[in-house]
Motif scaffolding. Structure first.
Motif, PDB file in Angstrom:
ATOM      1  N   ILE A  51      -3.861 -10.078  -3.425  1.00  0.00           N
ATOM      2  CA  ILE A  51      -4.262  -8.668  -3.409  1.00  0.00           C
ATOM      3  C   ILE A  51      -5.772  -8.609  -3.629  1.00  0.00           C
ATOM      4  O   ILE A  51      -6.274  -9.045  -4.671  1.00  0.00           O
ATOM      5  CB  ILE A  51      -3.527  -7.872  -4.502  1.00  0.00           C
ATOM      6  CG1 ILE A  51      -2.008  -8.101  -4.382  1.00  0.00           C
ATOM      7  CG2 ILE A  51      -3.844  -6.382  -4.388  1.00  0.00           C
ATOM      8  CD1 ILE A  51      -1.218  -7.644  -5.598  1.00  0.00           C
ATOM      9  N   SER A  55      -4.002   0.664  -5.571  1.00  0.00           N
ATOM     10  CA  SER A  55      -3.414  -0.166  -4.500  1.00  0.00           C
ATOM     11  C   SER A  55      -2.517   0.672  -3.604  1.00  0.00           C
ATOM     12  O   SER A  55      -2.247   0.296  -2.459  1.00  0.00           O
ATOM     13  CB  SER A  55      -2.626  -1.334  -5.107  1.00  0.00           C
ATOM     14  OG  SER A  55      -1.570  -0.858  -5.931  1.00  0.00           O
ATOM     15  N   PHE A  61      -3.044  -6.373   0.852  1.00  0.00           N
ATOM     16  CA  PHE A  61      -1.960  -7.266   0.437  1.00  0.00           C
ATOM     17  C   PHE A  61      -1.732  -8.282   1.553  1.00  0.00           C
ATOM     18  O   PHE A  61      -1.553  -7.904   2.708  1.00  0.00           O
ATOM     19  CB  PHE A  61      -0.658  -6.484   0.223  1.00  0.00           C
ATOM     20  CG  PHE A  61      -0.624  -5.651  -1.020  1.00  0.00           C
ATOM     21  CD1 PHE A  61      -1.356  -4.474  -1.107  1.00  0.00           C
ATOM     22  CD2 PHE A  61       0.152  -6.029  -2.110  1.00  0.00           C
ATOM     23  CE1 PHE A  61      -1.319  -3.689  -2.255  1.00  0.00           C
ATOM     24  CE2 PHE A  61       0.197  -5.248  -3.267  1.00  0.00           C
ATOM     25  CZ  PHE A  61      -0.537  -4.086  -3.337  1.00  0.00           C
ATOM     26  N   ASN A 111       0.803  -1.225   0.000  1.00  0.00           N
ATOM     27  CA  ASN A 111       0.000   0.000   0.000  1.00  0.00           C
ATOM     28  C   ASN A 111       0.836   1.275   0.000  1.00  0.00           C
ATOM     29  O   ASN A 111       0.313   2.367  -0.214  1.00  0.00           O
ATOM     30  CB  ASN A 111      -0.968   0.002   1.187  1.00  0.00           C
ATOM     31  CG  ASN A 111      -1.965  -1.138   1.121  1.00  0.00           C
ATOM     32  OD1 ASN A 111      -2.053  -1.973   2.017  1.00  0.00           O
ATOM     33  ND2 ASN A 111      -2.712  -1.192   0.039  1.00  0.00           N
ATOM     34  N   ALA A 170      -6.992  -1.699  -1.166  1.00  0.00           N
ATOM     35  CA  ALA A 170      -6.475  -3.021  -1.539  1.00  0.00           C
ATOM     36  C   ALA A 170      -5.742  -3.620  -0.349  1.00  0.00           C
ATOM     37  O   ALA A 170      -4.973  -2.928   0.321  1.00  0.00           O
ATOM     38  CB  ALA A 170      -5.538  -2.908  -2.734  1.00  0.00           C
ATOM     39  N   PHE A 208      -9.149  -6.176  -3.669  1.00  0.00           N
ATOM     40  CA  PHE A 208      -9.603  -4.781  -3.798  1.00  0.00           C
ATOM     41  C   PHE A 208     -11.018  -4.571  -3.271  1.00  0.00           C
ATOM     42  O   PHE A 208     -11.876  -5.450  -3.384  1.00  0.00           O
ATOM     43  CB  PHE A 208      -9.606  -4.371  -5.280  1.00  0.00           C
ATOM     44  CG  PHE A 208      -8.259  -3.979  -5.807  1.00  0.00           C
ATOM     45  CD1 PHE A 208      -7.839  -2.657  -5.766  1.00  0.00           C
ATOM     46  CD2 PHE A 208      -7.408  -4.937  -6.349  1.00  0.00           C
ATOM     47  CE1 PHE A 208      -6.597  -2.290  -6.261  1.00  0.00           C
ATOM     48  CE2 PHE A 208      -6.168  -4.577  -6.851  1.00  0.00           C
ATOM     49  CZ  PHE A 208      -5.763  -3.249  -6.804  1.00  0.00           C
ATOM     50  N   SER A 225       1.759   1.611  -9.289  1.00  0.00           N
ATOM     51  CA  SER A 225       0.588   1.216  -8.499  1.00  0.00           C
ATOM     52  C   SER A 225      -0.309   0.371  -9.388  1.00  0.00           C
ATOM     53  O   SER A 225      -0.236   0.445 -10.617  1.00  0.00           O
ATOM     54  CB  SER A 225      -0.170   2.460  -8.024  1.00  0.00           C
ATOM     55  OG  SER A 225      -1.398   2.097  -7.416  1.00  0.00           O
TER      56      SER A 225
END
Ligand SMILES: [Ca+2]
Ligand SMILES: [Ca+2]
Ligand SMILES: [Ca+2]
Length: 210
Positions: free
Chosen positions: A160, A136, A150, A34, A148, A162, A117
């Motif tokens: 990942i 992201s 991770f 991020n 997002a 979203f 990104s």
């Protein structure tokens, strides 16, 4: 005796080099999260589409941080918004989502020293007129927000997930999910292992000569 000295100095050199490389390396050799996507050297990343659960017809792309509306590459595209409204608008590959060339995998070579990104573009969002684009990288979202998640898989690849902000920020983090595997970046553990092997080699060779 001469032979032993040569062997030992070679091994010591190897260990010293390995230790130096290891200690000179920051805690994380690259950013992939991020805070942004940034590699020191050109690095290939393999991507795989997992599934989507969002009502919009979305496209996932890669952008540079400095030009966040210029698409560098499309990773995956929903060819249809969803299979049906069932299961929170489930989308699967190849049923409704594919890479531009077809298939469920894609790859991108990130240029070293350039910050990137991921961009999930869901078109016109709700409320109507609101941008349907989420990044992201938190700081690229307006206002700054986390869209997002991770996480790391046991094999070292990333998952990942979203949240597209559609229907308000419901924070479901299932609207578009992919996995990513970073290739060709030496892992600190591998270098530590090399130093360890070198050390063991010296000890065993010295013992043999005793
Ligand atoms: Ca969708
Ligand atoms: Ca959502
Ligand atoms: Ca959803």
């Amino acid at each position: 005796m001469l032979n032993l000295k040569q062997t030992t100095s070679t091994c010591l050199g190897l260990v010293a080099g390995g230790t130096l490389a290891f200690s000179a390396m920051p805690a994380r050799a690259f950013s992939f999260g991020n805070d942004g996507i940034l590699f020191k050297k050109d690095t290939m990343v393999d991507f795989m589409f997992m599934e989507s659960h969002g009502a919009f017809k979305s496209t996932l792309s890669i952008v540079k941080k400095n030009t966040p509306t210029t698409i560098e590459a499309v990773l995956f595209k929903e060819n249809k918004a969803a299979i049906s409204p069932a299961n929170d608008f489930l989308g699967l590959c190849p049923d409704t989502v594919t890479a531009p060339g077809g298939g469920c995998q894609n790859w991108f070579t990130f240029e070293g020293g350039v910050e990137y990104s991921l961009l999930l573009d869901s078109g016109v969002n709700k409320p109507v007129g609101t941008s349907g684009m989420v990044y992201s990288t938190d700081s690229l979202n307006t206002p700054t927000s986390n869209q997002a998640k991770f996480s790391t898989n046991p094999d070292g690849s990333y998952l990942i997930d979203f949240d597209d902000k559609g229907m308000g920020p419901d924070r479901d983090f299932n609207d578009f999910s992919i996995s990513a595997k970073v290739k060709s970046v030496p892992e600190p553990t591998a270098l530590a292992g090399l130093a360890l092997v070198g050390g063991v080699l010296i000890v065993s060779r010295l013992r043999k000569k005793e």
